[in-house]
Scaffold this motif. Structure first.
Motif, PDB file in Angstrom:
ATOM      1  N   ARG B  78      78.911 -16.801 -35.579  1.00 58.14           N
ATOM      2  CA  ARG B  78      78.582 -18.226 -35.701  1.00 58.14           C
ATOM      3  C   ARG B  78      78.260 -18.826 -34.334  1.00 58.14           C
ATOM      4  N   PHE B 342      89.904 -25.060 -35.035  1.00 61.73           N
ATOM      5  CA  PHE B 342      88.493 -25.332 -34.807  1.00 61.73           C
ATOM      6  C   PHE B 342      88.036 -24.761 -33.469  1.00 61.73           C
ATOM      7  N   HIS B 346      85.816 -22.302 -34.811  1.00 63.55           N
ATOM      8  CA  HIS B 346      84.772 -23.289 -35.027  1.00 63.55           C
ATOM      9  C   HIS B 346      84.575 -23.609 -36.501  1.00 63.55           C
ATOM     10  N   ARG B 347      85.658 -23.642 -37.231  1.00 65.83           N
ATOM     11  CA  ARG B 347      85.624 -24.194 -38.577  1.00 65.83           C
ATOM     12  C   ARG B 347      86.991 -24.811 -38.855  1.00 65.83           C
ATOM     13  N   ASP B 348      87.044 -25.675 -39.869  1.00 62.02           N
ATOM     14  CA  ASP B 348      88.300 -26.345 -40.158  1.00 62.02           C
ATOM     15  C   ASP B 348      89.306 -25.362 -40.732  1.00 62.02           C
TER      16      ASP B 348
END
Lengths: 321, 356
Positions: B78, B342, B346-348
């Motif tokens: 990502r 995060f 880099h995501r919740d």
């Protein structure tokens, strides 16, 4: 008697429609990718040659598997044989040169195949269980052989012969594919031995009744499969300029899928070496085309799975008729 | 040609270096690359607006050849995708080798049909990897690696750079988080990875070195290596039998820590704290519910991908790069779960962890 049997069997096989399904499917997918990927380097000689070279070890193992499955047996240990043969070849080569290295790899394959064959043919153990056990055992041996370390191969001749070399402009792996398929096809279709393999897969008692040495054939197909896996190991080692204990680990299912898609029946009696070649190329074609289409890894896996499922469904419906 | 004996000596020296380096006092401890390169902070690698414009104008393409699927790979992937998008570089192919060196070779060959300007990859096996990346080198593609480079490859000519975790910092942050959780004093257990694997070896060594150098009131009273995560349960039983008042235990990574947590719960122990490395939802859930888990140290996996993409793009402008960049580590606790998750991936975080 056996000669008559052979001619009868080849007459039956000549009209076997399952063998055309895979060719049609292969051409359809090839054309599909060629159109979809016309600007992405798919239809270049280099890329198409890559596909043949990438699938060479799978093709070689698939040839052995055609004999094994047609005889009504199975060999689950081929992936582990690949690792052992590659590692042994790499280790022996360092001390004694490449001819002995290659011979050691092949010998390891035959020897393990013969052990499988002995247990299956003479101790009457099911090949599924025997090779399930040897698969695990050999995976352990492969890890232990070099204590998980990779063994680089710096012998240029070995690497050219079994890897990236060329003869008259043709990559050596393409030549290996052609040679092994031609030989395998000839033995399978045109010799008395091939007819015996078919016969015992059709019905072992009938084969025995007409005087075929069933045990000996069973033993030999397992040894042959070991030899093919041994050669595949050497080809991997040549291609990578080295050997590693994980080589071949994930190949078993690809080989079985290639062979079945190619029209060989899982429970014996019917098989096709040419079909296995096409099945193997189909697997390589799918990997290649789906990557070039820019799909994510998850998408690649899903699409490949669906296409293989479709191919197997078509092939099996035809085979069952 | 290297003889097996020489190879063994070299390997032993490398292993000793890997073990001894983190064992030095914490202020001297640093993460080093696979060839002993000094780690440079990943954040130091930046591009000027002019450079970015120049890269965008080049209409470059990139391909990613990963080693095996995981949460970590997904986050690295990502990060690379996002940075390439920002720089106007199109990602034309992504592959996954499933830890198979031969498959990775086929993947790279296939990728080269698209002639990407950039190839990012994590080599499955450094020893056989030179053959894997040869087609990319021959085509003049800029190659940048996560964690390790093919044996014999020279940075600057054969590859752009290596980006990895700051392994020492991960162990150090685990030690700080543990000290924080138990008030800077007490008896603790130390469950390390007993294998020749430079990632865990550096992290474990850094934890121990930091505790010993920085926290004189914390004593490691129970210490045991582990090769199979499933054995963690037996080991923690032995620890607790001998030291019923253990204040906390360090566990080398998340999977065995899940077994340790299960064992403590089954024993009705809610006092002994766990500190481990790498994010895991079951452990994080226990942490937000105020259970045994006090902190989970994570790396900035997303930043590894982003830095790698940036470095490869910079190399297209012939910018000089450091041989080894390392991203930061962070200790995620109950209070920082949302930001920490995060920052790392880099995501919740999953909804179970945020009560959402």
């Amino acid at each position: 008697m056996a000669g008559r049997l052979a001619s009868q069997l080849s007459a039956v096989r000549a009209v076997d429609p399952s063998r055309y399904v895979v060719y049609v499917g292969f051409v359809l997918i090839l054309v599909g990718f060629s159109i979809a990927l016309k600007d992405d380097g798919f239809l270049t000689v280099r890329n198409l040659l890559n596909i043949v070279q990438q699938t060479t070890p799978i093709t070689v193992m698939a040839i052995g598997m055609v004999f094994v499955l047609t005889a009504g047996e199975i060999d689950l240990s081929i992936g582990s044989i690949v690792a052992i043969s590659a590692l042994l070849a790499a280790m022996v080569l360092r001390q004694y040169g490449w001819p002995l290295g290659a011979a050691a790899g092949l010998a390891a394959g035959v020897a393990i195949g013969a052990i499988n064959g002995g247990l299956v043919a003479y101790l009457r153990l099911p090949s599924f269980l025997v090779t399930l056990a040897t698969m695990g055992l050999l995976a352990g041996v492969a890890r232990w052989l070099t204590d998980l370390q990779s063994v680089p191969i710096t012998n240029d001749l070995f690497n050219a012969l079994f890897g990236a070399g060329k003869l008259f402009g043709v990559p050596s792996l393409v030549l290996w594919t052609l040679a092994t398929v031609a030989l395998g096809h000839f033995v399978f279709q045109e010799t008395r031995y091939g007819a015996h393999v078919h016969a015992i897969g059709d019905s072992a008692p009938s084969a025995r009744a007409v005087g075929i040495k069933v045990d000996r054939v069973r033993f030999s197909v397992m040894a042959l499969s070991g030899l093919c896996a041994g050669l595949a190991g050497i080809l991997y080692a040549g291609r990578l300029h080295g050997a590693r204990y994980t080589l071949g680990e994930t190949d078993l299912l690809t080989v079985i899928a290639a062979v079945i898609v190619g029209g060989t029946r899982l429970n014996g009696g019917i098989g096709s070496v040419m079909g296995a070649l096409i099945g193997s190329l189909l697997m390589g074609l799918l990997n290649n085309g789906l990557i070039l289409m820019g799909l994510s890894v998850s998408e690649q896996l899903m699409v490949r799975g669906l296409i293989i499922l479709a191919a197997i469904t078509l092939t099996l419906r035809e085979t069952a008729r | 040609m290297t003889s097996p004996a020489t190879a063994r000596v070299v390997a032993s020296i490398a292993l000793l270096t890997a073990i001894l380096l983190p064992a030095m006092p914490s202020h001297a401890g640093t993460t080093t690359g696979p060839h002993g390169e000094q780690a440079v902070p990943a954040a130091s690698l930046t591009l000027t607006p002019e450079e970015e414009a120049q890269i965008r104008a080049g209409k470059h393409t990139a391909a990613l050849a990963w080693h095996t699927p995981s949460d970590y790979t997904a986050a690295v992937d990502r990060g690379a995708h996002d940075e390439f998008a920002r720089l106007g570089i199109e990602v034309v192919a992504v592959t996954d080798a499933g830890f198979d060196a031969a498959k990775q070779k086929s993947d790279v060959e296939t990728i080269m049909a698209k002639r990407p300007s950039i190839l990012l990859s994590l080599p499955v096996d450094p020893d056989t990897a030179p053959e894997v990346y040869k087609p990319a080198l021959e085509a003049g593609t800029k190659v940048a690696f996560v964690d390790n480079a093919p044996t014999g490859f020279v940075q600057g000519t054969d590859y752009v750079t290596i980006v990895s975790d700051d392994l020492f910092q991960m162990g150090e942050k685990a030690a700080d988080a543990m000290a924080n959780a138990i008030g800077g004093k007490g008896e603790i257990g130390y469950l390390f990875h007993d294998a020749n694997f430079y990632v865990t070896n550096q992290r474990d060594g850094a934890f121990k070195a930091t505790i010993e150098a920085k926290y004189p009131d914390i004593k490691i009273v129970a210490e045991q290596g582990l090769a199979d995560p499933a054995h963690a349960e037996e080991i923690i039983h032995a620890f607790m039998t001998k030291h019923p008042d253990l204040a906390a235990v360090y566990v080398t990574w998340a999977e065995p820590a899940e077994f340790v947590l299960a064992a403590l719960r089954n024993g009705g122990n809610s006092e002994t704290k766990i500190v481990t490395l790498d994010l895991s939802e079951p452990l994080a859930l226990d942490m937000v519910q105020g259970g045994n888990v006090a902190a989970i140290v994570a790396d900035e996996a997303y930043a590894i991908g982003a830095t790698l993409a940036r470095a490869a793009a910079a190399s297209l402008l012939d910018k000089t790069l450091e041989p080894f960049y390392a991203v930061n580590a962070l200790a995620v606790t109950k209070d920082t779960i949302k930001e920490g998750w995060f920052q790392s991936l880099h995501r919740d975080p999953p909804a179970t962890l945020t009560g959402g």
